[in-house]
Design a protein around this motif. Sequence first.
Motif, PDB file in Angstrom:
ATOM      1  N   GLN A  46       0.839  -1.191   0.000  1.00 40.27           N
ATOM      2  CA  GLN A  46       0.000   0.000   0.000  1.00 40.27           C
ATOM      3  C   GLN A  46       0.878   1.247   0.000  1.00 40.27           C
ATOM      4  O   GLN A  46       1.924   1.270   0.657  1.00 40.27           O
ATOM      5  N   VAL A  47       0.436   2.253  -0.725  1.00 36.90           N
ATOM      6  CA  VAL A  47       1.139   3.531  -0.786  1.00 36.90           C
ATOM      7  C   VAL A  47       0.282   4.584  -0.103  1.00 36.90           C
ATOM      8  O   VAL A  47      -0.914   4.718  -0.402  1.00 36.90           O
ATOM      9  N   ILE A  48       0.878   5.322   0.827  1.00 35.50           N
ATOM     10  CA  ILE A  48       0.161   6.348   1.557  1.00 35.50           C
ATOM     11  C   ILE A  48      -0.202   7.491   0.611  1.00 35.50           C
ATOM     12  O   ILE A  48       0.650   8.013  -0.111  1.00 35.50           O
ATOM     13  N   SER A  49      -1.476   7.856   0.615  1.00 31.77           N
ATOM     14  CA  SER A  49      -1.970   8.907  -0.270  1.00 31.77           C
ATOM     15  C   SER A  49      -3.193   9.546   0.371  1.00 31.77           C
ATOM     16  O   SER A  49      -3.603   9.175   1.484  1.00 31.77           O
ATOM     17  N   ALA A  50      -3.796  10.498  -0.349  1.00 35.74           N
ATOM     18  CA  ALA A  50      -5.011  11.128   0.156  1.00 35.74           C
ATOM     19  C   ALA A  50      -6.143  10.109   0.271  1.00 35.74           C
ATOM     20  O   ALA A  50      -7.064  10.264   1.087  1.00 35.74           O
ATOM     21  N   HIS A  51      -6.091   9.055  -0.528  1.00 40.09           N
ATOM     22  CA  HIS A  51      -7.126   8.020  -0.506  1.00 40.09           C
ATOM     23  C   HIS A  51      -6.757   6.845   0.402  1.00 40.09           C
ATOM     24  O   HIS A  51      -7.616   6.030   0.725  1.00 40.09           O
ATOM     25  N   ALA A  52      -5.495   6.743   0.794  1.00 42.72           N
ATOM     26  CA  ALA A  52      -5.037   5.691   1.707  1.00 42.72           C
ATOM     27  C   ALA A  52      -4.240   6.370   2.818  1.00 42.72           C
ATOM     28  O   ALA A  52      -3.015   6.366   2.823  1.00 42.72           O
TER      29      ALA A  52
END
Length: 222
Positions: free
Chosen positions: A87-93
């Motif tokens: 998983q990549v940290i983002s605005a959606h994660a």
Amino acid sequence: MRRAILVFCVMAGFASPAFADAVPRPHTVVIGLDLSQSNPLIKDSAYAARAGARVAEELKTLPLKSRVMVRTFGSYDGSANGLKIDQVISAHARPDVVAQGISTLIANVPKLVAEGKLKAQGFTNIVPFLETEAEIVDCRTNEVHVVLLTDGFEDSEYAHLTRKGGHLPPPSSALFDGCEALTILGLGQGSGSPSATTHLRKEWQAYAERAGFRRFTGLYDW
């Protein structure tokens, strides 16, 4: 006009090096779950829940574009270790959401093993697992932290660490040169022996230093 040009340059990102340094580098967090039969993680639900909560603390503050990787290890058999989460940290994660998901997964490891969805394994290939992950991570561009949920008792072709001793082979090279940290959660768990835990900590501390990690932490409990 000159002032307007200066303001434009700052807004466009042409600021001082100090400004650029304030932006945190993305992190890569590799979480290795030891599914060997000796590891309490696969059978003790209370312990698994505590381990999951501890890992969540490592993930809650990750900056954007950070990568979280979950892998299992035990036997030196790719088919036995099919669990792979990226998983990549983002605005959606968001980091808190990712942290909660990983924590829940770890807490459920004993249940997943009991249901046959994860396979308990007869060996403990920690060093081979680290050698594999060293080929994947890039310590030059990301801040890399490897977290292993294991009792630390290597039981492989490389070494047999037991309550009475045994030694890890030194890494063939600085596999993790420049990587931030290696953390082992549960070091010595299940042995009932403080001296065995101390021996394991010395072995893994030496291995971590030779492999190029900047820091090593080995926790029996927390």
